[in-house]
Scaffold this motif. Structure first.
Motif, PDB file in Angstrom:
ATOM      1  N   LEU A 193       0.827  -1.193   0.000  1.00 39.33           N
ATOM      2  CA  LEU A 193       0.000   0.000   0.000  1.00 39.33           C
ATOM      3  C   LEU A 193       0.870   1.254   0.000  1.00 39.33           C
ATOM      4  O   LEU A 193       1.676   1.467   0.904  1.00 39.33           O
ATOM      5  N   GLU A 194       0.716   2.074  -1.061  1.00 39.37           N
ATOM      6  CA  GLU A 194       1.490   3.311  -1.220  1.00 39.37           C
ATOM      7  C   GLU A 194       3.001   3.051  -1.169  1.00 39.37           C
ATOM      8  O   GLU A 194       3.774   3.915  -0.763  1.00 39.37           O
ATOM      9  N   ASN A 195       3.416   1.883  -1.605  1.00 42.55           N
ATOM     10  CA  ASN A 195       4.824   1.484  -1.569  1.00 42.55           C
ATOM     11  C   ASN A 195       5.453   1.740  -2.930  1.00 42.55           C
ATOM     12  O   ASN A 195       5.034   1.163  -3.942  1.00 42.55           O
ATOM     13  N   ARG A 196       6.474   2.558  -2.978  1.00 43.88           N
ATOM     14  CA  ARG A 196       7.094   2.937  -4.244  1.00 43.88           C
ATOM     15  C   ARG A 196       8.100   1.904  -4.752  1.00 43.88           C
ATOM     16  O   ARG A 196       8.766   2.134  -5.766  1.00 43.88           O
ATOM     17  N   ASP A 197       8.178   0.747  -4.107  1.00 48.67           N
ATOM     18  CA  ASP A 197       8.965  -0.347  -4.682  1.00 48.67           C
ATOM     19  C   ASP A 197       8.347  -0.787  -6.006  1.00 48.67           C
ATOM     20  O   ASP A 197       9.051  -1.282  -6.891  1.00 48.67           O
ATOM     21  N   TRP A 198       7.025  -0.621  -6.110  1.00 48.57           N
ATOM     22  CA  TRP A 198       6.291  -1.047  -7.304  1.00 48.57           C
ATOM     23  C   TRP A 198       5.444   0.128  -7.777  1.00 48.57           C
ATOM     24  O   TRP A 198       4.487   0.524  -7.111  1.00 48.57           O
ATOM     25  N   ARG A 250      10.885  -6.716  -4.393  1.00 44.84           N
ATOM     26  CA  ARG A 250      10.024  -7.825  -4.781  1.00 44.84           C
ATOM     27  C   ARG A 250       8.563  -7.471  -4.507  1.00 44.84           C
ATOM     28  O   ARG A 250       8.260  -6.631  -3.658  1.00 44.84           O
ATOM     29  N   ILE A 251       7.684  -8.094  -5.246  1.00 49.94           N
ATOM     30  CA  ILE A 251       6.248  -7.989  -5.034  1.00 49.94           C
ATOM     31  C   ILE A 251       5.828  -9.245  -4.283  1.00 49.94           C
ATOM     32  O   ILE A 251       6.040 -10.357  -4.773  1.00 49.94           O
ATOM     33  N   PRO A 252       5.247  -9.127  -3.087  1.00 45.51           N
ATOM     34  CA  PRO A 252       4.944 -10.306  -2.269  1.00 45.51           C
ATOM     35  C   PRO A 252       3.890 -11.203  -2.921  1.00 45.51           C
ATOM     36  O   PRO A 252       3.162 -10.779  -3.824  1.00 45.51           O
ATOM     37  N   PRO A 253       3.773 -12.451  -2.468  1.00 45.31           N
ATOM     38  CA  PRO A 253       2.755 -13.359  -3.002  1.00 45.31           C
ATOM     39  C   PRO A 253       1.351 -12.793  -2.819  1.00 45.31           C
ATOM     40  O   PRO A 253       1.012 -12.284  -1.742  1.00 45.31           O
ATOM     41  N   HIS A 254       0.545 -12.874  -3.867  1.00 38.99           N
ATOM     42  CA  HIS A 254      -0.824 -12.357  -3.818  1.00 38.99           C
ATOM     43  C   HIS A 254      -1.653 -13.005  -4.916  1.00 38.99           C
ATOM     44  O   HIS A 254      -1.134 -13.770  -5.737  1.00 38.99           O
ATOM     45  N   HIS A 255      -2.955 -12.705  -4.918  1.00 40.58           N
ATOM     46  CA  HIS A 255      -3.883 -13.233  -5.913  1.00 40.58           C
ATOM     47  C   HIS A 255      -4.579 -12.074  -6.615  1.00 40.58           C
ATOM     48  O   HIS A 255      -4.851 -11.034  -6.005  1.00 40.58           O
ATOM     49  N   LEU A 276       9.358 -14.248 -12.202  1.00 40.90           N
ATOM     50  CA  LEU A 276       7.949 -14.273 -11.825  1.00 40.90           C
ATOM     51  C   LEU A 276       7.614 -15.708 -11.444  1.00 40.90           C
ATOM     52  O   LEU A 276       7.878 -16.633 -12.215  1.00 40.90           O
ATOM     53  N   ARG A 277       7.056 -15.885 -10.246  1.00 45.58           N
ATOM     54  CA  ARG A 277       6.590 -17.212  -9.828  1.00 45.58           C
ATOM     55  C   ARG A 277       5.068 -17.226  -9.855  1.00 45.58           C
ATOM     56  O   ARG A 277       4.415 -16.346  -9.294  1.00 45.58           O
ATOM     57  N   GLU A 300       4.144 -14.108  -7.346  1.00 44.71           N
ATOM     58  CA  GLU A 300       5.023 -13.075  -6.810  1.00 44.71           C
ATOM     59  C   GLU A 300       6.104 -12.791  -7.841  1.00 44.71           C
ATOM     60  O   GLU A 300       6.302 -13.557  -8.792  1.00 44.71           O
ATOM     61  N   ALA A 301       6.788 -11.662  -7.655  1.00 43.54           N
ATOM     62  CA  ALA A 301       7.850 -11.286  -8.594  1.00 43.54           C
ATOM     63  C   ALA A 301       8.986 -10.641  -7.825  1.00 43.54           C
ATOM     64  O   ALA A 301       8.783 -10.055  -6.759  1.00 43.54           O
TER      65      ALA A 301
END
Length: 339
Positions: A193-198, A250-255, A276-277, A300-301
């Motif tokens: 949320l509001e994270n500039r990593d992505w 990294r982008i954490p695991p999600h759906h 990308l997994r 996740e990526a």
């Protein structure tokens, strides 16, 4: 309970808002907010708050308290209202129940709790957050060779990258991908949320191309609209964007939200090790080579390189869907939005 309920909120709406700002998991404030939305006639917002509130009550061991019974009663009334609205709305759009595609009918029954999903003996099943469409085979990565249009999109990689790099150089071009929602309950969204990593530059707003954005990347826009079978669902899709994953992040695991589409990645800048997994499978990006996957499966990526990774992301219809199914899914979400 057939008549419209008249809940008695435990606190004012302003107080509930203040408490939720201070603590987004304040279950009593959340349920009071639901009560206020129900009184105001905003049934969708009320359902959202009641649903999350009930989850918190169970988590806190308060499922036996009177407030939990109140929430269950309100949710039961809302569920009946929504079911009636859905059937009437679909019929008004030309899809009476007798004409529903079998997979569509099963999906509606599952959504309404009248049927259960068939058990899937795998670790990573389809688990969409908004709507599960029944009967689609489990796919992690789709076979790029099965899509005749893929080569035409890949051929535009250099031109698309040039447009994306110009956007990266513009002030304020990219923004956080996961943004705050102010009228619905929301957690930290896996820390993104509001994270500039992505960050991203989105070409559409609620599924509609925005001229001020597409004018900045006309080749990208034309390529997608003319070559790709974009998933088009009112207020939701397509969702094409340039996606930037920062160096070492990294982008954490999600759906994802729905399982009636494949998400496509066209890699534009791949500075080094990253992947990308999707479920149990993992693939690395290659510049100019499309990857398609079902984002309703946990994914996740990561970008372990010293520079940012850039891809063009867009969504297409699952090829297994018949045209009438696509039309009924579109009508479903239009009916939901009218609720």
């Amino acid at each position: 309970m057939n008549s419209t309920p008249s809940p008695q909120p435990a606190m004012s709406q302003d107080e509930a808002k203040r408490r939720l700002i201070a603590n987004g998991s304040d279950v009593d404030a959340m349920i009071a907010m639901a009560d206020h939305h129900l009184i105001a006639g905003d049934n969708r917002a009320a359902s959202g708050y009641y649903n999350v509130g009930l989850q918190h009550l169970h988590r806190l061991g308060r499922a036996g308290e009177p407030i939990a019974g109140h929430v269950s009663e309100m949710m039961g009334w809302l569920d009946r209202q929504f079911a009636n609205h859905l059937e009437q709305g679909l019929a008004a759009m030309g899809f009476p129940r007798k004409d529903w595609h079998p997979r569509f009918a099963n999906s509606i029954a599952i959504m309404q709790g009248k049927a259960s999903r068939a058990p899937v003996p795998v670790r990573y099943p389809q688990n969409p957050q908004t709507f599960f469409y029944d009967g689609l085979p489990l796919v992690h990565f789709a076979d790029r060779e099965e899509f005749a249009w893929a080569e035409a999109v890949e051929a535009q990689t250099d031109a698309i990258r040039t447009e994306a790099e110009a956007l990266l150089g513009a002030t304020g071009g990219f923004d956080t991908y996961v943004k705050k929602i102010h009228d619905r309950p929301q957690g930290d969204v896996h820390g993104m949320l509001e994270n500039r990593d992505w960050t991203s530059f989105e070409l559409t707003e609620k599924g509609v191309f925005v001229d001020e954005r597409t004018d900045l990347c006309p080749i990208t826009t034309a390529t997608l609209n003319e070559r790709a079978p974009l998933c088009r669902i009112v207020s939701r899709a397509p969702t094409p964007m340039f996606s930037l994953l920062a160096a070492g992040k990294r982008i954490p695991p999600h759906h994802g939200m729905i399982n009636t589409r494949f998400i496509c990645h066209l890699p534009l800048i791949v500075p080094g090790e990253g992947a990308l997994r999707v479920g149990p499978l993992q693939k690395s990006w290659e510049v100019g080579k499309l990857m398609m996957f079902d984002d309703s499966v946990e994914h996740e990526a990561w970008n372990n390189a010293a520079k940012d990774r850039l891809v063009l992301i867009f969504d297409i219809w699952r090829p297994e869907l018949e045209e009438v199914e696509r039309e009924q899914i579109q009508a479903l979400f239009a009916t939901v939005d009218a609720y």
